[in-house]
Write a protein that holds these residues in place. Structure first.
Motif, PDB file in Angstrom:
ATOM      1  N   GLY A   1       5.127  -2.110  12.313  1.00 21.70           N
ATOM      2  CA  GLY A   1       6.282  -2.939  12.007  1.00 21.70           C
ATOM      3  C   GLY A   1       5.895  -4.339  11.585  1.00 21.70           C
ATOM      4  O   GLY A   1       6.454  -4.907  10.647  1.00 21.70           O
ATOM      5  N   TYR A   2       4.907  -4.896  12.264  1.00 25.10           N
ATOM      6  CA  TYR A   2       4.470  -6.254  11.956  1.00 25.10           C
ATOM      7  C   TYR A   2       3.779  -6.319  10.598  1.00 25.10           C
ATOM      8  O   TYR A   2       4.037  -7.231   9.802  1.00 25.10           O
ATOM      9  CB  TYR A   2       3.522  -6.764  13.045  1.00 25.10           C
ATOM     10  CG  TYR A   2       2.903  -8.098  12.717  1.00 25.10           C
ATOM     11  CD1 TYR A   2       3.689  -9.259  12.720  1.00 25.10           C
ATOM     12  CD2 TYR A   2       1.558  -8.212  12.385  1.00 25.10           C
ATOM     13  CE1 TYR A   2       3.139 -10.493  12.401  1.00 25.10           C
ATOM     14  CE2 TYR A   2       0.998  -9.433  12.062  1.00 25.10           C
ATOM     15  CZ  TYR A   2       1.788 -10.573  12.073  1.00 25.10           C
ATOM     16  OH  TYR A   2       1.239 -11.787  11.748  1.00 25.10           O
ATOM     17  N   ILE A   3       2.906  -5.334  10.305  1.00 27.22           N
ATOM     18  CA  ILE A   3       2.233  -5.323   9.005  1.00 27.22           C
ATOM     19  C   ILE A   3       3.256  -5.177   7.888  1.00 27.22           C
ATOM     20  O   ILE A   3       3.190  -5.854   6.862  1.00 27.22           O
ATOM     21  CB  ILE A   3       1.205  -4.177   8.929  1.00 27.22           C
ATOM     22  CG1 ILE A   3       0.071  -4.398   9.929  1.00 27.22           C
ATOM     23  CG2 ILE A   3       0.635  -4.047   7.506  1.00 27.22           C
ATOM     24  CD1 ILE A   3      -0.812  -5.578   9.679  1.00 27.22           C
ATOM     25  N   GLY A   4       4.209  -4.268   8.079  1.00 29.19           N
ATOM     26  CA  GLY A   4       5.291  -4.130   7.115  1.00 29.19           C
ATOM     27  C   GLY A   4       4.952  -3.354   5.868  1.00 29.19           C
ATOM     28  O   GLY A   4       5.803  -3.129   5.011  1.00 29.19           O
ATOM     29  N   ASN A   5       3.705  -2.961   5.737  1.00 28.33           N
ATOM     30  CA  ASN A   5       3.270  -2.162   4.589  1.00 28.33           C
ATOM     31  C   ASN A   5       2.453  -1.014   5.144  1.00 28.33           C
ATOM     32  O   ASN A   5       1.317  -1.208   5.583  1.00 28.33           O
ATOM     33  CB  ASN A   5       2.437  -3.027   3.633  1.00 28.33           C
ATOM     34  CG  ASN A   5       1.996  -2.273   2.379  1.00 28.33           C
ATOM     35  OD1 ASN A   5       1.466  -1.168   2.471  1.00 28.33           O
ATOM     36  ND2 ASN A   5       2.197  -2.882   1.222  1.00 28.33           N
ATOM     37  N   ASP A   6       3.009   0.191   5.139  1.00 34.43           N
ATOM     38  CA  ASP A   6       2.370   1.325   5.804  1.00 34.43           C
ATOM     39  C   ASP A   6       1.031   1.694   5.179  1.00 34.43           C
ATOM     40  O   ASP A   6       0.100   2.099   5.876  1.00 34.43           O
ATOM     41  CB  ASP A   6       3.305   2.536   5.788  1.00 34.43           C
ATOM     42  CG  ASP A   6       4.525   2.320   6.672  1.00 34.43           C
ATOM     43  OD1 ASP A   6       4.483   1.409   7.505  1.00 34.43           O
ATOM     44  OD2 ASP A   6       5.510   3.076   6.520  1.00 34.43           O
ATOM     45  N   LEU A   7       0.920   1.583   3.861  1.00 34.86           N
ATOM     46  CA  LEU A   7      -0.344   1.896   3.194  1.00 34.86           C
ATOM     47  C   LEU A   7      -1.442   0.959   3.670  1.00 34.86           C
ATOM     48  O   LEU A   7      -2.537   1.396   4.029  1.00 34.86           O
ATOM     49  CB  LEU A   7      -0.171   1.797   1.674  1.00 34.86           C
ATOM     50  CG  LEU A   7      -1.363   2.245   0.807  1.00 34.86           C
ATOM     51  CD1 LEU A   7      -0.857   2.746  -0.550  1.00 34.86           C
ATOM     52  CD2 LEU A   7      -2.354   1.109   0.564  1.00 34.86           C
ATOM     53  N   PHE A   8      -1.153  -0.345   3.689  1.00 37.45           N
ATOM     54  CA  PHE A   8      -2.147  -1.328   4.130  1.00 37.45           C
ATOM     55  C   PHE A   8      -2.442  -1.161   5.621  1.00 37.45           C
ATOM     56  O   PHE A   8      -3.595  -1.265   6.053  1.00 37.45           O
ATOM     57  CB  PHE A   8      -1.642  -2.745   3.853  1.00 37.45           C
ATOM     58  CG  PHE A   8      -2.610  -3.814   4.265  1.00 37.45           C
ATOM     59  CD1 PHE A   8      -3.719  -4.106   3.482  1.00 37.45           C
ATOM     60  CD2 PHE A   8      -2.417  -4.519   5.443  1.00 37.45           C
ATOM     61  CE1 PHE A   8      -4.619  -5.087   3.866  1.00 37.45           C
ATOM     62  CE2 PHE A   8      -3.319  -5.497   5.835  1.00 37.45           C
ATOM     63  CZ  PHE A   8      -4.427  -5.790   5.046  1.00 37.45           C
ATOM     64  N   ALA A   9      -1.383  -0.886   6.407  1.00 34.34           N
ATOM     65  CA  ALA A   9      -1.552  -0.746   7.856  1.00 34.34           C
ATOM     66  C   ALA A   9      -2.462   0.424   8.204  1.00 34.34           C
ATOM     67  O   ALA A   9      -3.350   0.308   9.064  1.00 34.34           O
ATOM     68  CB  ALA A   9      -0.187  -0.572   8.525  1.00 34.34           C
TER      69      ALA A   9
END
Length: 308
Positions: free
Chosen positions: A46-54
């Motif tokens: 949730g904090y990263i907000g970008n699932d690919l990057f996370a």
């Protein structure tokens, strides 16, 4: 911020007042059925907000932390003479220079060879239907799947590792890994890029093959599997045999003594985690194994002579 970590539920990180990592983690305490680890996972995505990057960052971080974090204790042990009594090849202690050169080569490989497929793993997750939402599957389900992955990867590793010992495959690819006849932790992934990719397929491909036939796989399970596989690979190259080594409790487990013989004799003991492939197919390495094979051959020759 946008994330699918909650799957098809109506819950959204965007509804939280405090969207910092700690704030998100605190807000998730009110979500029924989530344990602290699941809250940590959801807060991270949730904090990263970008699932690919996370996912890319998560996988790369796990790989580096588990690999070098497990290598470090072995590096320290190699520097303490007290532990030499458990060193399998006790006259071949790797120097600081050898350790550093090997670690540097592995690190370069991680960034230039392995990083690319790691950072592209999330699109594959999405395409194949690998879940990364909370809650996680049950621990019994996770344990069962990881056990299956160990068996699947071991089979892949045996046959392709054995193949890499033939002719040009050994000369131009696998020979690099055999630079150290007495292996040590950092040498676990010291290998030609083609070998890294080829044997790595068994590690990543086993869960994907499982997913293809069952449709049931969670990213959390893959993270644990990768961590344990790295742990096993580094330990197998440690060069140490202790009274408490796992194979004393689980006889089918390979362990450092099994793989050390492979590096010492440059042939045999091709499997990664278990001993059964080498036992059944008569490819065990070492003096004892050689003596056993010779006895079998003499006995077979005697039986033929008697029958004639």
């Amino acid at each position: 911020m946008s994330s699918n970590v909650f799957g098809n539920t109506t819950l959204s990180i965007d509804n939280f007042v405090d969207t910092s990592f700690t704030g998100t983690f605190a807000n998730l305490k009110d979500v029924a059925g989530l344990n602290p680890l699941e809250r940590l996972w959801a807060a991270y995505y949730g904090y990263i907000g970008n699932d690919l990057f996370a996912t890319g960052l998560l996988f790369f971080s796990i790989h580096e932390i588990m690999y070098f974090g497990r290598c470090l204790p072995w590096f320290i042990i190699d520097r303490i003479p007290y532990f030499n009594r458990w060193k399998i090849q006790d006259t071949k202690i790797p120097s600081n220079k050898e350790q550093w050169e090997c670690a540097k080569s592995v690190l370069i490989s991680h960034f230039l060879v392995e990083a690319f497929p790691i950072w592209l793993f999330h699109p594959l997750c999405t395409r194949m239907g690998i879940s990364y939402s909370v809650p996680f599957p049950s621990w019994s389900n996770v344990a069962m799947q990881i056990a299956v992955f160990f068996v699947m990867e071991d089979a892949w590793h045996y046959w392709f590792h054995r193949g890499l010992h033939h002719g040009v495959f050994y000369k131009y690819i696998h020979k690099q890994h055999h630079r150290y006849a007495a292996p040590f932790g950092f040498a676990a992934e010291y290998a030609h890029p083609i070998e890294v990719a080829l044997l790595g397929i068994g590690t990543v491909g086993s869960p994907l093959l499982w997913l293809h036939f069952t449709g049931d796989l969670h990213l959390f399970t893959i993270c644990l599997w990768i961590s344990l596989r790295l742990f096993q690979a580094v330990d197998a190259h440690s060069g140490y045999e202790f009274p408490w080594s796992l194979h004393h409790v689980l006889p089918i487990w390979a362990g450092a003594d099994h793989h050390d013989e492979h590096h010492h004799h440059f042939i045999g003991n091709y499997a990664s985690s278990f001993r059964w492939w080498d036992y059944v197919l008569d490819t065990e390495a070492g003096v004892t194994a050689k003596s056993t094979r010779e006895s079998k051959m003499k006995k077979a020759a005697g039986n033929i002579k008697k029958n004639n």
